[in-house]
Design a protein around this motif. Structure first.
Motif, PDB file in Angstrom:
ATOM      1  N   ARG A  78       0.848  -1.193   0.000  1.00 51.73           N
ATOM      2  CA  ARG A  78       0.000   0.000   0.000  1.00 51.73           C
ATOM      3  C   ARG A  78       0.870   1.224   0.000  1.00 51.73           C
ATOM      4  N   VAL A 128       1.317   5.109   0.930  1.00 50.40           N
ATOM      5  CA  VAL A 128       0.773   6.228   1.709  1.00 50.40           C
ATOM      6  C   VAL A 128       0.713   7.433   0.767  1.00 50.40           C
ATOM      7  N   ALA A 167       9.019   6.228   8.480  1.00 49.00           N
ATOM      8  CA  ALA A 167      10.253   5.436   8.370  1.00 49.00           C
ATOM      9  C   ALA A 167      10.453   5.060   6.909  1.00 49.00           C
ATOM     10  N   GLY A 225      12.674   5.870   4.761  1.00 47.15           N
ATOM     11  CA  GLY A 225      14.032   5.878   4.211  1.00 47.15           C
ATOM     12  C   GLY A 225      14.260   7.044   3.269  1.00 47.15           C
ATOM     13  N   THR A 226      14.769   6.720   2.072  1.00 45.71           N
ATOM     14  CA  THR A 226      15.103   7.752   1.084  1.00 45.71           C
ATOM     15  C   THR A 226      13.866   8.526   0.623  1.00 45.71           C
ATOM     16  N   TRP A 227      12.694   7.953   0.833  1.00 47.88           N
ATOM     17  CA  TRP A 227      11.450   8.620   0.427  1.00 47.88           C
ATOM     18  C   TRP A 227      10.806   9.358   1.608  1.00 47.88           C
ATOM     19  N   GLY A 260      21.620   0.665  -4.399  1.00 50.40           N
ATOM     20  CA  GLY A 260      20.669   1.184  -3.417  1.00 50.40           C
ATOM     21  C   GLY A 260      20.903   2.664  -3.213  1.00 50.40           C
ATOM     22  N   PHE A 261      19.991   3.297  -2.494  1.00 51.90           N
ATOM     23  CA  PHE A 261      20.095   4.743  -2.251  1.00 51.90           C
ATOM     24  C   PHE A 261      20.105   4.992  -0.751  1.00 51.90           C
ATOM     25  N   ARG A 262      21.228   5.469  -0.249  1.00 51.23           N
ATOM     26  CA  ARG A 262      21.301   5.767   1.187  1.00 51.23           C
ATOM     27  C   ARG A 262      20.543   7.068   1.447  1.00 51.23           C
ATOM     28  N   ILE A 318      20.929   0.164   8.872  1.00 49.64           N
ATOM     29  CA  ILE A 318      20.656  -1.208   9.326  1.00 49.64           C
ATOM     30  C   ILE A 318      21.203  -1.353  10.743  1.00 49.64           C
ATOM     31  N   GLY A 319      22.463  -0.941  10.912  1.00 49.50           N
ATOM     32  CA  GLY A 319      23.076  -1.033  12.241  1.00 49.50           C
ATOM     33  C   GLY A 319      22.342  -0.190  13.284  1.00 49.50           C
TER      34      GLY A 319
HETATM   35  C1  LIG Z   1      25.412   0.096  -1.131  1.00 49.80           C
HETATM   36  C2  LIG Z   1      24.875   0.306   0.249  1.00 49.80           C
HETATM   37  C3  LIG Z   1      25.533  -0.255   1.331  1.00 49.80           C
HETATM   38  C4  LIG Z   1      25.045  -0.079   2.623  1.00 49.80           C
HETATM   39  N1  LIG Z   1      25.704  -0.682   3.675  1.00 49.80           N
HETATM   40  C5  LIG Z   1      25.215  -0.545   4.920  1.00 49.80           C
HETATM   41  C6  LIG Z   1      25.873  -1.178   6.026  1.00 49.80           C
HETATM   42  O1  LIG Z   1      26.902  -1.851   5.875  1.00 49.80           O
HETATM   43  N2  LIG Z   1      25.345  -1.017   7.271  1.00 49.80           N
HETATM   44  C7  LIG Z   1      24.227  -0.269   7.486  1.00 49.80           C
HETATM   45  O2  LIG Z   1      23.791  -0.152   8.634  1.00 49.80           O
HETATM   46  N3  LIG Z   1      23.576   0.343   6.461  1.00 49.80           N
HETATM   47  C8  LIG Z   1      24.057   0.247   5.190  1.00 49.80           C
HETATM   48  N4  LIG Z   1      23.430   0.877   4.147  1.00 49.80           N
HETATM   49  C9  LIG Z   1      22.365   1.845   4.441  1.00 49.80           C
HETATM   50  C10 LIG Z   1      21.046   1.181   4.705  1.00 49.80           C
HETATM   51  O3  LIG Z   1      20.704   0.340   3.621  1.00 49.80           O
HETATM   52  C11 LIG Z   1      19.972   2.275   4.897  1.00 49.80           C
HETATM   53  O4  LIG Z   1      20.385   3.252   5.848  1.00 49.80           O
HETATM   54  C12 LIG Z   1      18.703   1.628   5.412  1.00 49.80           C
HETATM   55  O5  LIG Z   1      18.272   0.608   4.515  1.00 49.80           O
HETATM   56  C13 LIG Z   1      17.585   2.636   5.582  1.00 49.80           C
HETATM   57  O6  LIG Z   1      16.523   1.919   6.164  1.00 49.80           O
HETATM   58  P1  LIG Z   1      15.097   2.541   6.312  1.00 49.80           P
HETATM   59  O7  LIG Z   1      14.259   1.509   6.998  1.00 49.80           O
HETATM   60  O8  LIG Z   1      15.195   3.919   6.899  1.00 49.80           O
HETATM   61  O9  LIG Z   1      14.584   2.750   4.798  1.00 49.80           O
HETATM   62  P2  LIG Z   1      14.235   1.623   3.690  1.00 49.80           P
HETATM   63  O10 LIG Z   1      14.890   0.332   4.010  1.00 49.80           O
HETATM   64  O11 LIG Z   1      14.517   2.284   2.399  1.00 49.80           O
HETATM   65  O12 LIG Z   1      12.679   1.448   3.907  1.00 49.80           O
HETATM   66  C14 LIG Z   1      11.779   2.453   3.545  1.00 49.80           C
HETATM   67  C15 LIG Z   1      10.490   1.775   3.134  1.00 49.80           C
HETATM   68  O13 LIG Z   1       9.471   2.764   2.954  1.00 49.80           O
HETATM   69  C16 LIG Z   1       8.687   2.364   1.854  1.00 49.80           C
HETATM   70  N5  LIG Z   1       7.977   3.543   1.312  1.00 49.80           N
HETATM   71  C17 LIG Z   1       8.521   4.647   0.720  1.00 49.80           C
HETATM   72  N6  LIG Z   1       7.540   5.514   0.369  1.00 49.80           N
HETATM   73  C18 LIG Z   1       6.374   4.951   0.755  1.00 49.80           C
HETATM   74  C19 LIG Z   1       5.006   5.355   0.655  1.00 49.80           C
HETATM   75  N7  LIG Z   1       4.638   6.522   0.112  1.00 49.80           N
HETATM   76  N8  LIG Z   1       4.052   4.527   1.139  1.00 49.80           N
HETATM   77  C20 LIG Z   1       4.392   3.332   1.726  1.00 49.80           C
HETATM   78  N9  LIG Z   1       5.680   2.902   1.860  1.00 49.80           N
HETATM   79  C21 LIG Z   1       6.645   3.700   1.366  1.00 49.80           C
HETATM   80  C22 LIG Z   1       9.686   1.771   0.872  1.00 49.80           C
HETATM   81  O14 LIG Z   1       9.013   0.939  -0.042  1.00 49.80           O
HETATM   82  C23 LIG Z   1      10.609   1.007   1.822  1.00 49.80           C
HETATM   83  O15 LIG Z   1      10.136  -0.304   2.029  1.00 49.80           O
HETATM   84  C24 LIG Z   1      23.884   0.709   2.839  1.00 49.80           C
HETATM   85  C25 LIG Z   1      23.210   1.261   1.739  1.00 49.80           C
HETATM   86  C26 LIG Z   1      23.701   1.073   0.459  1.00 49.80           C
HETATM   87  C27 LIG Z   1      22.963   1.694  -0.709  1.00 49.80           C
END
Ligand SMILES: Cc1cc2nc3c(=O)[nH]c(=O)nc-3n(C[C@H](O)[C@H](O)[C@H](O)COP(=O)(O)OP(=O)(O)OC[C@H]3O[C@@H](n4cnc5c(N)ncnc54)[C@H](O)[C@@H]3O)c2cc1C
Length: 243
Positions: A30, A32, A61, A63-65, A175-177, A207-208
């Motif tokens: 879904r 948002v 939560a 992430g990049t969005w 991926g997008f940090r 992740i950490g």
């Molecule tokens: C190459 C690479 C290497 C990395 N290595 C590490 C590492 O070694 N250790 C570490 O800790 N981190 C690492 N990271 C960083 C880590 O991946 C991110 O910081 C982390 O995944 C962010 O998690 P999050 O839950 O905030 O966001 P995400 O995992 O991006 O989750 C956000 C979620 O929100 C959902 N979403 C977005 N918009 C909407 C909407 N409108 N409605 C509903 N859902 C929505 C998305 O679908 C997604 O599922 C790395 C990243 C990259 C790219």
């Protein structure tokens, strides 16, 4: 660089375990589309493409969005993407027993440069493939494969472990940090929208930092004093700068 206390986690598996331990109900698939607000400005839940979900609190939560969700709630949060590639090798017998970073990794993480940066991070996995990271670039949400980035990753890894020159890379992922201009995440309640909390912008450490952030958000939601002063992570800190 060798950090003896470093550990490793498979994020999808960790998420599945946390979900099971929490007894939370998970609704997927879904989007948002809006975060409706009441007369006093308090959030009332989320509007999705498949109906409304009412709630007294909403945690962003995304992430990049996360910046988009903030806009949909009527506030601003400048979350931006920092692209990264990882190379994955064919499965190997265990030869790399812990994660090894080149020492310039720390400088690259802190850098504000938009250009391609690759400082090698090499780690073995229990299943056998070796993970070779990580590039950093500010190129928006461009998912296209970058051979210069992959070449630089491979060269950096073989400098650290020459035997990798004979090993095949099987795949790569991108991926997008999610990062904020000061490279600190947004964690905690948003004073501009009562009931809205943010937990995003953790850049290359999300992740950490996930369980720690979850604990701080749980404390904020239940009215406890957070273990950590959330001042540095205030979601409205960029609004103040713009004023
Ligand atoms: C190459 C690479 C290497 C990395 N290595 C590490 C590492 O070694 N250790 C570490 O800790 N981190 C690492 N990271 C960083 C880590 O991946 C991110 O910081 C982390 O995944 C962010 O998690 P999050 O839950 O905030 O966001 P995400 O995992 O991006 O989750 C956000 C979620 O929100 C959902 N979403 C977005 N918009 C909407 C909407 N409108 N409605 C509903 N859902 C929505 C998305 O679908 C997604 O599922 C790395 C990243 C990259 C790219």
């Amino acid at each position: 660089m060798h950090y003896p206390q470093d550990t490793q986690v498979m994020p999808a598996l960790a998420a599945a375990h946390l979900l099971r331990a929490s007894n939370a109900r998970l609704v997927t698939g879904r989007e948002v589309t809006a975060v409706p607000r009441g007369p006093g400005g308090a959030v009332r839940g989320v509007r999705t493409d498949r109906g409304d979900i009412h709630a007294l609190a909403v945690v962003n939560a995304a992430g990049t969005w996360g910046g988009e969700i903030a806009v949909r709630a009527g506030v601003s949060l400048p979350v931006l993407p920092r692209r990264g590639f990882v190379l994955v090798t064919e499965p190997l017998p265990p030869r790399i027993r812990h994660k090894v970073y080149a020492a310039d990794y720390v400088g690259d993480v802190a850098s504000d440069s938009a250009a391609l940066q690759t400082s090698p991070v090499v780690e073995g996995t229990p299943a056998g493939p070796v993970l070779i990271g990580a590039s950093r670039e500010r190129v928006g949400f461009d998912r296209s494969l970058s051979l210069p980035a992959l070449r630089a990753l491979a060269a950096g890894a073989t400098d650290l472990f020459p035997f990798l020159a004979e090993v095949r890379a099987l795949r790569t992922y991108v991926g997008f940090r999610p990062y904020l201009p000061d490279h600190l995440p947004a964690i905690g309640p948003d004073p501009r929208a009562p009931g809205l909390l943010h937990a995003c912008g953790h850049e290359g450490a999300g992740i950490g930092l996930a369980t720690g952030t979850g604990r701080l958000i749980a404390q904020a939601l239940t009215g406890q004093v957070p273990d950590l002063d959330l001042g540095a992570f205030r979601p409205d800190r960029f609004t103040e700068e713009a004023e």
